[in-house]
Design an enzyme around this catalytic site. Structure first.
Site, mmCIF file in Angstrom:
data_model
loop_
_atom_site.group_PDB
_atom_site.id
_atom_site.type_symbol
_atom_site.label_atom_id
_atom_site.label_comp_id
_atom_site.label_asym_id
_atom_site.label_seq_id
_atom_site.Cartn_x
_atom_site.Cartn_y
_atom_site.Cartn_z
ATOM 1 N N TYR A 108 42.845 75.540 101.380
ATOM 2 C CA TYR A 108 40.820 75.936 100.896
ATOM 3 C C TYR A 108 39.843 75.907 99.373
ATOM 4 O O TYR A 108 41.050 76.023 98.526
ATOM 5 C CB TYR A 108 40.247 77.429 101.686
ATOM 6 C CG TYR A 108 39.049 77.361 101.714
ATOM 7 C CD1 TYR A 108 37.671 77.318 101.923
ATOM 8 C CD2 TYR A 108 38.442 78.440 100.229
ATOM 9 C CE1 TYR A 108 36.683 77.617 102.089
ATOM 10 C CE2 TYR A 108 36.772 78.468 100.034
ATOM 11 C CZ TYR A 108 36.084 78.335 100.751
ATOM 12 O OH TYR A 108 35.105 78.043 100.449
ATOM 13 N N GLU A 196 32.293 72.512 100.117
ATOM 14 C CA GLU A 196 34.038 72.921 100.428
ATOM 15 C C GLU A 196 34.661 72.161 101.340
ATOM 16 O O GLU A 196 33.872 71.110 102.138
ATOM 17 C CB GLU A 196 32.651 74.097 101.922
ATOM 18 C CG GLU A 196 34.039 74.785 102.374
ATOM 19 C CD GLU A 196 33.124 76.611 102.653
ATOM 20 O OE1 GLU A 196 33.715 77.108 103.218
ATOM 21 O OE2 GLU A 196 33.313 75.765 103.856
#
Lengths: 389, 288
Positions: A108, A196
């Site tokens: 991530y 993101e």
């Protein structure tokens, strides 16, 4: 302003961030050619702004053209409901058809800003994927956060610190450095509020690739990103809000029947608090903003009156940079164009208060000075209206 | 005594020839603020409300000796105006402008601090020491001088609360609108530190909002270092979660920044938290 996945990936590509090979499809007839180009195996991804898409079946793996066609038919032109779409579902108008890739690991990575430190912050976790929100709450240590001083910009040691948290050898460091630098540059240059990449995947050759992408662009910076404004998709439930913003108003629709028009976000929130405290329910949040412009009042009334549930209007203006006479003039003009069929209670005080009151008097309206008295009157009026009328 | 600004403060207006800039220059002069000059590029030599206009802040400072500036410049150019002011040696900058991009503000906030200057705002109503100077857009007539310091994230809600205080005979020492944006210069804690040292200020009113964590930091400071009584109102208790209520800052993340968490922390710190803005005066009255 949120970007769709394929729009975000388009930007990533522009900044040399590796993404899967893929094509945007807006009709079933385009599918054949695209799937063949990808060699038959592909991923079919619904393009919506809401999160929670994967869990809701909006991402399908297809091994053949037939499977891809079935998935596409299932998704395209239909609303997709996720836990973030609040019951209605978001219409899928486009699909992203991508190659299937094998990778070693899901990570991530994101860049956003930290209000406390007033700096950009980069976050990396070795545990990417759909459960990241849970990881963020339960295993805070597994997310490495690195702040960047905006005056000196991103440095090598910022990137090193992120990379070391993965516990990997030097092999992937070069590719990682390039990746982080490019995403950070995109974040700053395109005025993103958030970039993101979840998951960011590690490929067998020690390079990284953005398998998915979410991006939010700072609305305040859209004036210098005309190319992004052009491709904007407005979420179904935010149409009115975006329309309002273009007119300099800040509007959020709510479930009650007391419409509010207030100057300033803080006072608007406090006004809603007072309405609720007195047993009524606000129909909306509406901040006509600072600076004076009679036109804003006219447009604010238009937006309010589009909601058929509204039974009474409450206007609360404490003039500072907003001048009471401008508000009164706007109200007067609005009434000359349309009659007001429902009751209105107004509170008007502050800058140019006397002038404002005089204008209201001319058209047979009066306004309270004191907020408490105005809300008490509002309650009386609202209680006088029979339910169901 | 008051904090940050007083009748000696010499102010220039950046953007003095605009609609808001010129109007509020008049209002500030009327209030007694020492406006010594204004800046609008290529309008040097003009006068607005009898105040001389210069082409650059540097020129305005060298000709007038100003130490404070108020900015009414459109968002695309506002960040640059703050930097211009700091480079010209201005120490206090009040930025009224709403809608400045976050990336601009991050750089500006750090730059201002690195030069030892102080920024109020952006997206704020300004600062006022009643009876001495008003550097902002607030309606002057609602303020009165007295022992209550006021700090607020909102503009018009500040007026509401001040009106409430003044009507109850409670005057103010200094009132500061710190601004509603996610990235601002002076924060709650900076103002509390100053009010702590100010002998005139006997009590403080703090007006917060949902979103961010500045209120949480203020509650922590009050608990550890601030012994004067504090009354608090937090706006947005009834705002639906996840929705943005105008201020970019008013976004709620996973339980953090909610009205409930802020209220609880202030109560724990010994502050009095009221349910409605119109209840502030009664709470403050009980302090005296």
């Amino acid at each position: 302003m949120k970007l769709l996945e394929y729009q975000a990936k388009h930007l990533l590509k522009e900044y040399h961030v590796p993404i899967p090979e893929g094509f945007v499809v807006k009709g079933l007839s385009e599918l054949n050619k695209v799937v063949q180009q990808l060699g038959g195996r592909c991923v079919v991804k619904a393009q919506i702004l809401a999160g929670g898409r994967g869990k809701a079946g909006g991402v399908r793996l297809a091994g053949t053209l037939r499977e891809a066609a079935a998935a596409a038919e299932d998704l395209l032109g239909k609303p997709l409901e996720t836990y973030q779409t609040a019951g209605q579902g978001e219409m899928v108008n486009a699909l992203l058809i991508e190659e299937q890739l094998s990778f070693l690991k899901e990570l991530y990575f994101s860049v956003t800003y930290d209000r406390e430190t007033q700096t950009p912050v980069m976050m990396l976790s070795a545990e990417g994927g759909v459960e990241i929100e849970e990881i963020a709450v339960k295993k805070t240590d597994s997310i490495r956060k690195v702040h960047v001083n905006p005056l000196t910009g991103i440095q090598e040691h910022h990137i090193r610190e992120l990379y070391l948290s993965l516990g990997r050898g030097k092999e992937g460091y070069r590719a990682f450095t390039e990746l982080v630098r490019n995403i950070y540059r995109l974040y700053m240059e395109r005025d993103a509020a958030m970039v993101e990449i979840n998951p960011l995947v590690l490929l067998p050759d020690d390079t990284f690739l953005a398998l998915d992408a979410k991006m939010i662009i700072d609305d305040n910076a859209l004036f210098r990103h005309g190319d992004l404004v052009e491709i904007r998709k407005v979420p179904d439930d935010e149409q009115q809000e975006v329309e309002a913003r273009e007119k300099g108003l800040s509007f959020v629709k709510l479930d009650g029947d007391v419409a509010c028009m207030v100057n300033g976000a803080g006072l608007a929130m406090a006004t809603m608090d007072m309405i609720k405290h007195n047993g009524m329910e606000p129909a909306n949040f509406l901040d006509i903003g600072g600076s004076s412009n009679p036109q804003k009042v006219i447009e604010a009334l238009d937006i309010i009156m589009k909601n058929p549930r509204v039974k009474v209007i409450f206007i609360n203006v404490f003039g500072g940079i907003t001048r009471c006479d401008d508000v009164a003039n706007g109200f007067k003009k609005a009434l000359s164009r349309r009659s007001l069929e429902i009751p209105m209670v107004m509170r008007l005080t502050g800058t140019n208060e006397k002038e404002g009151r005089r204008i209201l008097e001319e058209i047979g309206y009066e306004a309270f000075t004191d907020l408490k008295e105005a809300v008490a009157r509002l309650k009386e009026v609202r209680n006088g209206i029979r339910e169901g009328n | 005594m008051a904090i940050f600004v007083n009748r000696e403060t010499k102010v220039i207006v950046q953007g003095i020839t605009g609609r808001d800039g010129s109007f509020h220059t008049g209002k500030m002069l009327e209030y007694g603020t020492k406006i010594v000059g204004g800046v609008t590029p290529f309008k040097g030599g003009l006068e607005v409300e009898g105040v001389p206009v210069f082409n650059t802040v540097a020129e305005a400072v060298s000709r007038t000796g100003a130490d404070t500036s108020i900015i009414y410049i459109p968002p695309a150019f506002a960040a640059g105006s703050v930097i211009e002011a700091v480079e010209a040696g201005i120490k206090n900058i009040v930025c009224i402008t709403e809608g400045i991009p976050v990336t601009d503000m991050m750089t500006v906030a750090h730059y201002v601090r690195s030069k030892g200057a102080r920024l109020f705002g952006p997206n704020c109503p300004g600062i006022i020491t009643p009876g001495e100077t008003k550097i902002g857009i607030m309606p002057g007539h609602i303020f009165s001088r007295g022992p209550v310091g006021v700090i607020s994230r909102s503009g018009t809600l500040t007026y509401e609360v001040v009106h409430n205080l003044s009507s109850a005979g409670l005057g103010q020492s200094t009132v500061i609108g710190i601004g509603g944006d996610p990235i601002i210069g002076t924060k709650f804690v900076d103002c509390l530190e100053a009010f702590k040292e100010d002998s005139e200020t006997k009590a403080v009113v703090l007006i917060g909002e949902i979103g961010g964590s500045d209120e949480e930091m203020a509650a922590d400071y009050i608990k550890k270092h601030f012994s004067k009584p504090v009354a608090v109102f937090i706006a947005g208790k009834t705002a639906p979660k996840g929705k943005r209520m105008g201020h970019a800052g008013a976004i709620i993340h996973a339980g953090k920044g909610t009205a409930e968490s802020k209220v609880a922390l202030f109560r724990e710190a010994g502050a009095v938290v009221v349910d409605l803005p119109v209840d502030i005066a009664a709470a403050v009255k009980a302090f005296f």
